[in-house]
Design an enzyme around this catalytic site. Structure first.
Site, PDB file in Angstrom:
ATOM      1  CG  ASP A   6       6.165  46.872  50.201  1.00  0.00           C
ATOM      2  OD1 ASP A   6       6.203  47.377  51.338  1.00  0.00           O
ATOM      3  OD2 ASP A   6       5.492  47.357  49.272  1.00  0.00           O
ATOM      4  CG  ASP A 101       2.073  47.149  50.797  1.00  0.00           C
ATOM      5  OD1 ASP A 101       2.589  47.473  51.884  1.00  0.00           O
ATOM      6  OD2 ASP A 101       2.430  47.624  49.699  1.00  0.00           O
ATOM      7  CD  GLU A 102       7.320  46.067  55.102  1.00  0.00           C
ATOM      8  OE1 GLU A 102       7.907  46.964  54.494  1.00  0.00           O
ATOM      9  OE2 GLU A 102       7.208  46.030  56.350  1.00  0.00           O
TER      10      GLU A 102
END
Ligand code: TTP
Ligand code: MG
Length: 386
Positions: A6, A101-102
């Site tokens: 992340d 974003d993970e």
């Protein structure tokens, strides 16, 4: 083994990569002072002032008037997200983006090619800094939820490998809301039962866990089995219905009550980390005749806007009978577990998910009445007079 990666303060970090002068400053992405809207991402320097995602920009400005406030630039975030995914794909063909974003990367069996998990993780970290100017935190564990907890725990710019024999010892002291799927409400219930840590939850008798967690009870076992994102969830349906203050034919009132119902149901669906693909509409007329209409969606959803849009024609159809409506109900069913918070592609559904994600965050913090869409307002006012 799964690796959860992340990016740190993602939207902010992309802005800082574009404008290096912003490095080390309290930067807030979400909107400029004086604009409506909520914080999407805050730099760690801004977090020191108490600013966090979901907080109204006006409040963030009060807390840190000298902060740098920026309007989000989604295309830039999408480009970085795509480049991040490409880095991860160098190390495994199995990369699932959980949000913008993970990602979860299945690294079982890739050791012979790329080395042990810690080596893979440090290569990913180096390449992300070198190529994207972004920092990534990484957790590695036997299951996805454990990898995610390890990743969150390692932030910022961290790396934690959780060996199977350490799992319980690592989890025990952590607050119980580190478990993916345990939101603020469930956390409150657990605290009221004096269950504050994961260790206390693991020790609690089954009946306490199922009473406290309800539908979310399997989340505890998913920590160790990791199959929550693979199997259909056990909950069969989530519904809300409301009897109107007066039987009515008023289209505007019916529309806004309908929106309010879909909003309530979808919020619960999102809180349970589900998406649903079946909508059931229930209408009771003034003469107590009750009809139900069922609709299967081509793609499962968790957005009230989509559900509302689908169900409105059915209500309008029912209104053709020219009979006053007494009760409206909406149920969603056929769930799948949904690991996504917000997604990267510019589809209508993803834009809605981003919007609803921010709305849910603000409501969780400031109470359900702090935000209501134009669609619900009239219905709420008229309805609340009852
Ligand atoms: P997160 O990974 O939750 O947050 P973050 O990357 O800003 O910070 P960190 O991971 O270091 O804790 O979310 C990723 C991005 O998603 C975030 O940069 C902006 C967006 N987002 C919102 O738009 N609204 C929100 O409420 C949250 C939590 C995130
Ligand atoms: Mg992040």
């Amino acid at each position: 083994m799964f690796l959860c990666a992340d990016l740190d303060a993602f939207f902010v970090a992309v802005e800082q990569a574009r404008q290096p002068a912003l490095q080390g400053k309290p930067v807030i992405v979400g909107g400029r002072p004086g604009e409506r809207g909520v914080v999407a991402s805050a730099s760690y320097e801004a977090r020191a002032f108490g600013i966090h995602a979901g907080m109204p920009i006006s409040r963030a400005y009060q807390l840190c008037p000298r902060g740098v406030f920026l309007t989000p630039c989604f295309p830039a975030y999408e480009r970085s997200s795509e480049a991040f995914r490409e880095i991860l794909q160098r190390y495994s063909p199995n990369v699932e983006m959980g949000s913008i974003d993970e990602a979860f990367v299945d690294i079982s069996g890739t050791e012979r090619l790329f080395g042990p998990p810690l080596i893979i993780a440090s290569k990913i970290k180096q390449e992300t800094v070198r190529e994207l100017n972004l920092h990534v935190s990484i957790g590695i564990a036997r299951t996805r939820p454990l990898a995610k907890i390890a990743c969150d725990h390692s932030k910022p710019d961290g790396l934690i490998l959780l060996p199977p024999e350490e799992e319980t010892r690592f989890l025990e002291p952590l607050p119980v809301n580190v478990i993916p799927g345990i939101g603020p409400k469930t956390y409150e219930v657990l605290q009221s039962l004096n269950i504050n840590t994961v260790g206390e939850l693991l020790q609690a008798p089954d009946w306490v866990v199922s009473t406290a967690l309800g539908n979310a009870a399997p989340l505890v076992q998913y920590l160790f089995t990791g199959d929550g994102s693979r199997h259909e969830a056990r909950t069969r349906s989530i519904s809300h219905e409301t009897t109107l203050a007066e039987d009515t034919l008023d289209q505007n009132l019916i529309r806004s009550v309908l929106y309010q119902l879909t909003d309530q149901v979808c919020r619960r669906v999102r809180a349970a980390h589900f998406t649903a693909s079946v909508i059931t509409l229930k209408i009771r007329f003034a003469d107590f005749k009750t009809i139900t209409r069922r609709l299967t969606l081509p793609e499962s959803t968790k957005s009230q806007q989509t559900v509302y849009h689908q169900v409105l024609p059915l209500v309008q159809d029912a209104l053709k009978e020219r009979k006053r409506i007494r009760l409206l109900g909406i149920a969603l069913s056929r769930f799948e577990y949904d690991g996504q918070q917000i997604s990267l592609f510019q589809t209508r559904e993803n834009r809605l998910n981003r919007l609803n994600y921010a709305l849910d965050k603000a409501r969780a913090r400031f109470g359900p009445a702090c935000l209501c869409s134009g669609g619900t307002f009239e219905g709420m006012q008229r309805h609340d007079r009852s």
